[in-house]
Design an enzyme around this catalytic site. Sequence first.
Site, PDB file in Angstrom:
ATOM      1  N   ALA A   1       3.912  46.483 -21.279  1.00 26.14           N
ATOM      2  CA  ALA A   1       4.682  47.229 -22.025  1.00 26.14           C
ATOM      3  C   ALA A   1       4.724  48.558 -21.446  1.00 26.14           C
ATOM      4  O   ALA A   1       4.223  49.563 -22.210  1.00 26.14           O
ATOM      5  CB  ALA A   1       5.081  47.276 -23.512  1.00 26.14           C
TER       6      ALA A   1
ATOM      7  N   GLY B   1       6.509  50.921 -20.356  1.00 24.43           N
ATOM      8  CA  GLY B   1       7.458  51.758 -20.662  1.00 24.43           C
ATOM      9  C   GLY B   1       7.034  52.639 -22.061  1.00 24.43           C
ATOM     10  O   GLY B   1       7.556  53.645 -22.415  1.00 24.43           O
ATOM     11  N   ASP B   2       6.009  51.912 -22.682  1.00 14.71           N
ATOM     12  CA  ASP B   2       5.564  52.461 -24.047  1.00 14.71           C
ATOM     13  C   ASP B   2       4.243  53.008 -23.666  1.00 14.71           C
ATOM     14  O   ASP B   2       3.799  54.186 -24.270  1.00 14.71           O
ATOM     15  CB  ASP B   2       5.416  51.340 -25.042  1.00 14.71           C
ATOM     16  CG  ASP B   2       6.644  51.123 -25.826  1.00 14.71           C
ATOM     17  OD1 ASP B   2       7.259  52.065 -26.058  1.00 14.71           O
ATOM     18  OD2 ASP B   2       6.904  49.936 -25.883  1.00 14.71           O
ATOM     19  N   ILE B   3       3.289  52.209 -23.216  1.00 20.35           N
ATOM     20  CA  ILE B   3       1.792  52.587 -22.679  1.00 20.35           C
ATOM     21  C   ILE B   3       1.846  53.890 -21.885  1.00 20.35           C
ATOM     22  O   ILE B   3       0.946  54.670 -22.025  1.00 20.35           O
ATOM     23  CB  ILE B   3       1.274  51.438 -22.260  1.00 20.35           C
ATOM     24  CG1 ILE B   3       1.062  50.302 -23.351  1.00 20.35           C
ATOM     25  CG2 ILE B   3      -0.322  51.801 -21.666  1.00 20.35           C
ATOM     26  CD1 ILE B   3       0.424  48.967 -22.905  1.00 20.35           C
TER      27      ILE B   3
END
Length: 399
Positions: free
Chosen positions: A176, A178-180
């Site tokens: 992920a 897009g989050d990390i």
Amino acid sequence: MTARTGPLSDVRVLDLTQALAGPYCTMLLADLGADVIKIEPPAGDMSRGLGPFPADRKGCDYGGYFASVNRNKRSVVLDIKRDADRETFFRLVQTADAVVENAKSGVMDRTGVSYERLREIKPALVYAAIRGFGDPRTGASPYADWPAFDIVAQSMGGLVAVTGPQGGGGYKAGPAVGDIYPGTLAALGVVSAIHAARRTGQGQFLDVAMYDAILALSEMIVYTYSGAGVIREPGGNGTPVLCPFDIFPTRDGAVAIAAPGENHWKILCDAIGRLELVTDDRTCNVNRRVANADFVRGILSEWTKAHTTREIVDAIGGKVPVGPVNTAKDIFEDPHPRTRAMLVEVEQPGDNPPLVLAGCPIKLTGTPSGIYARAPRLGEHTEQVLADAGISIAHKEQS
């Protein structure tokens, strides 16, 4: 909890985050020694309900997802929508260097814990926000009110459009990112802003938009379009500017080989028994190999498919950049992650065995990072943290 030895051991962070992007940011700060106090609503962080779960669920109120990104933190339950708990939070703000949250734009303002309100309480406070499309304080976005998840950030930031098989419509990355990645950048922003606050006595607001972070990660698509009008598309496992620089099938898996430089190319040609390719007009330099990439990949694929991954790594490892395509099982069996403390056994509450977590990749010799403590049970440290701030449980109940 063992002693926090990291370089941020003199930093305190109030963590209002949930899910992944925000908790990953504060996890990095905690791994580096910061005292991260996770402020949770009575129902807890939503990710406490995500698995995989341990056998003793009564003794451990969270699964692997929460355990991974909330280690090294202390949990305090406060319902900041309530006046009394919000006042308690304000008192904790007086003891903190930074507050981190990842709610949608405007949520914290409506709850009464906006940056402007907290700055009145402590002018040196750093306030960090991670949002899908940023905060109006740092720049207006037509999408400011939109919710966002990892897959949306990956798509809008340009990563999906250049990932996957050639000719396809794009793939999201497995992890992920897009989050990390926004969380990682936010951690750097928090440390930088605290450094400035200690020098000037003035805190500030900072934010990282998930869209912005993925766009920065995909920086190559920007300059190639600006400089040459080229819209990058999925390129499979290779790159349009280097060759060979690919993932190749083996008899039992796959292997990455990167030999774009002339010295590495010569060594590789020798290893596969094709030294004539060093001077062949189609492959004599990297530009010619790029122009004839299908030819190069075909030759190398013939060689790799005839051997196991281990045979290939043994043949050229240490001579040519090469690496197996590892599964999680392979990583657990590889000596590198263990010796580098990248696979760390962490105790779990209740009658549960330890859980192995990915360690901190930031290695320091003088002030080591590390996993000092397991993730907390919901509200496990409420009394302890409030006592540290001079707030008794009795006082909190009366307020």
